[in-house]
Design a protein around this motif. Structure first.
Motif, short mmCIF file in Angstrom:
data_model
loop_
_atom_site.label_atom_id
_atom_site.label_comp_id
_atom_site.label_asym_id
_atom_site.label_seq_id
_atom_site.Cartn_x
_atom_site.Cartn_y
_atom_site.Cartn_z
N ALA A 169 -47.19 -57.99 -3.71
CA ALA A 169 -47.28 -56.53 -4.14
C ALA A 169 -46.19 -55.88 -3.45
N HIS A 170 -45.64 -55.91 -2.13
CA HIS A 170 -44.56 -55.44 -1.62
C HIS A 170 -43.28 -55.68 -2.46
N PHE A 171 -43.08 -56.80 -2.98
CA PHE A 171 -42.07 -57.06 -3.79
C PHE A 171 -41.83 -56.28 -4.99
N ASN A 172 -43.17 -56.38 -5.68
CA ASN A 172 -43.12 -55.55 -6.84
C ASN A 172 -43.09 -53.96 -6.89
N LEU A 173 -43.43 -53.53 -5.72
CA LEU A 173 -43.50 -52.14 -5.28
C LEU A 173 -41.99 -51.90 -5.02
N GLY A 174 -41.32 -52.63 -4.35
CA GLY A 174 -40.03 -52.47 -4.21
C GLY A 174 -39.19 -52.36 -5.46
N LEU A 175 -39.54 -53.46 -6.51
CA LEU A 175 -38.85 -53.47 -7.58
C LEU A 175 -38.76 -52.24 -8.52
N VAL A 176 -40.12 -51.85 -8.47
CA VAL A 176 -40.37 -50.71 -9.34
C VAL A 176 -39.99 -49.45 -8.61
N GLY A 177 -39.87 -49.48 -7.32
CA GLY A 177 -39.11 -48.42 -6.52
C GLY A 177 -38.00 -48.23 -6.80
N MET A 178 -37.06 -49.26 -7.01
CA MET A 178 -35.85 -49.06 -7.35
C MET A 178 -35.61 -48.54 -8.87
N LYS A 179 -36.35 -49.08 -9.52
CA LYS A 179 -36.33 -48.65 -11.04
C LYS A 179 -36.54 -46.97 -11.23
N LEU A 180 -37.63 -46.68 -10.43
CA LEU A 180 -37.76 -45.17 -10.37
C LEU A 180 -36.70 -44.35 -9.48
N GLY A 181 -36.05 -45.03 -8.82
CA GLY A 181 -34.99 -44.02 -7.99
C GLY A 181 -35.49 -43.99 -6.78
N LYS A 182 -36.69 -44.59 -6.23
CA LYS A 182 -37.25 -44.01 -4.94
C LYS A 182 -36.90 -44.94 -3.82
N TYR A 183 -35.85 -45.07 -3.59
CA TYR A 183 -34.92 -46.15 -2.69
C TYR A 183 -35.34 -46.18 -1.42
N THR A 184 -35.88 -45.09 -0.71
CA THR A 184 -36.37 -45.47 0.80
C THR A 184 -37.65 -45.93 0.62
N GLU A 185 -38.72 -45.74 -0.33
CA GLU A 185 -39.85 -46.64 -0.28
C GLU A 185 -39.47 -48.00 -0.86
N ALA A 186 -38.66 -48.13 -1.82
CA ALA A 186 -38.31 -49.58 -2.37
C ALA A 186 -37.68 -50.39 -0.85
#
Length: 278
Positions: A169-186
């Protein structure tokens, strides 16, 4: 698939030759499935008299068909079982999730979403099973590039999954965070993945790229070097050297940059995409 069916026919013939004193039972299907003897599980199931076929044997046969790559047969079997009104809610949810996974494997992501949503709806309380259904729902959204929807499912899944699924779950949240430009969360999510997880190497590469993108030069150097040293299979291409070259240039270290460039020219083909950018 043709080879699998031919082998299944051979297994049917072999099982049919067994002496009547060792007649097959529904429990044999489950036994062979658990043991990983999937050909024999299916062959035994096909020879069962209809009066001996119970839901547990049907489920075991469907799982064996799935394990053998007979996805359409497995899907049809699961659908048939799901029409049984006597199924327990937990079994119905598990089989529905299996259908979602099958659709995902067949790259029918819209259908995968529908089955995953159904599985979630069958589980009224938070649980690791519901968390896995949410994970698959999110992964199907990722395949359809619906990253906002995927993020919401992964965030819900993180609250319910356990063990290795939590790192997933953490990995996928990191992946979509990068796609959405949410770099700190990613970055936070990717750094939450344990060092012994199967996603660790890919997460380190993503962290290196994220650090370069956000101009965190020292972090980028750390992650690239860690990846090249500890996970060479994931950093086997020239991207790592390209990243280190960018780090050297950002630090004004022209000598190191030239050394990296010269090494890369000897190491990689002239047509290499990252070498071209150096």
């Amino acid at each position: 698939t043709v080879l699998v069916k031919c082998l299944l026919l051979l297994s049917l013939a072999m099982v049919a030759l067994v002496d009547d004193t060792s007649a097959q039972h529904a429990s044999d299907v489950q036994k062979f499935n658990v043991e990983g003897d999937h050909f024999r599980a299916l062959a035994t199931y096909e020879l069962l008299p209809s009066k001996k076929i119970v839901p547990e044997a049907k489920i075991a046969a469907a799982k064996s068909a799935w394990a053998l790559g007979l996805n359409r047969q497995a899907a049809d079997s699961f659908d048939s079982i799901l029409r049984d009104p006597q199924l327990s809610p937990d079994t119905r949810a598990r089989l529905t999730l299996s259908r979602a996974v099958l659709e995902y494997q067949e790259e029918r992501y819209q259908e995968g979403c529908l089955f995953a949503e159904k599985a979630v709806s069958l589980l009224s309380e938070p649980s690791p099973l519901r968390g896995r259904a949410l994970l698959l729902w999110g992964q199907s959204f990722v395949r359809m590039r619906a990253y906002g929807n995927a993020e919401e499912k992964f965030s819900r899944a993180l609250l319910e999954v356990q063990g290795g699924d939590k790192a997933e779950a953490h990995f996928n949240l990191g992946l979509v965070g990068m796609k959405l430009g949410k770099y700190t969360e990613a970055q936070r999510h990717l750094e939450s993945i344990p060092m012994d997880h199967e996603r660790t190497a890919t997460a380190i590469r993503l962290l290196a790229g994220l650090s370069l993108e956000t101009k965190q030069i020292d972090r980028a150097k750390f992650w690239i070097e860690k990846g090249k040293n500890e996970y060479p299979d994931v950093f086997v291409d020239s991207w790592g050297d390209y990243g280190l070259l960018q780090v050297a240039l950002a630090k004004g270290d022209i000598e190191s940059a030239r050394r990296i460039e010269e090494y890369s020219k000897k190491q990689y083909a002239p047509s290499d995409s990252w070498l071209v950018l150096m």
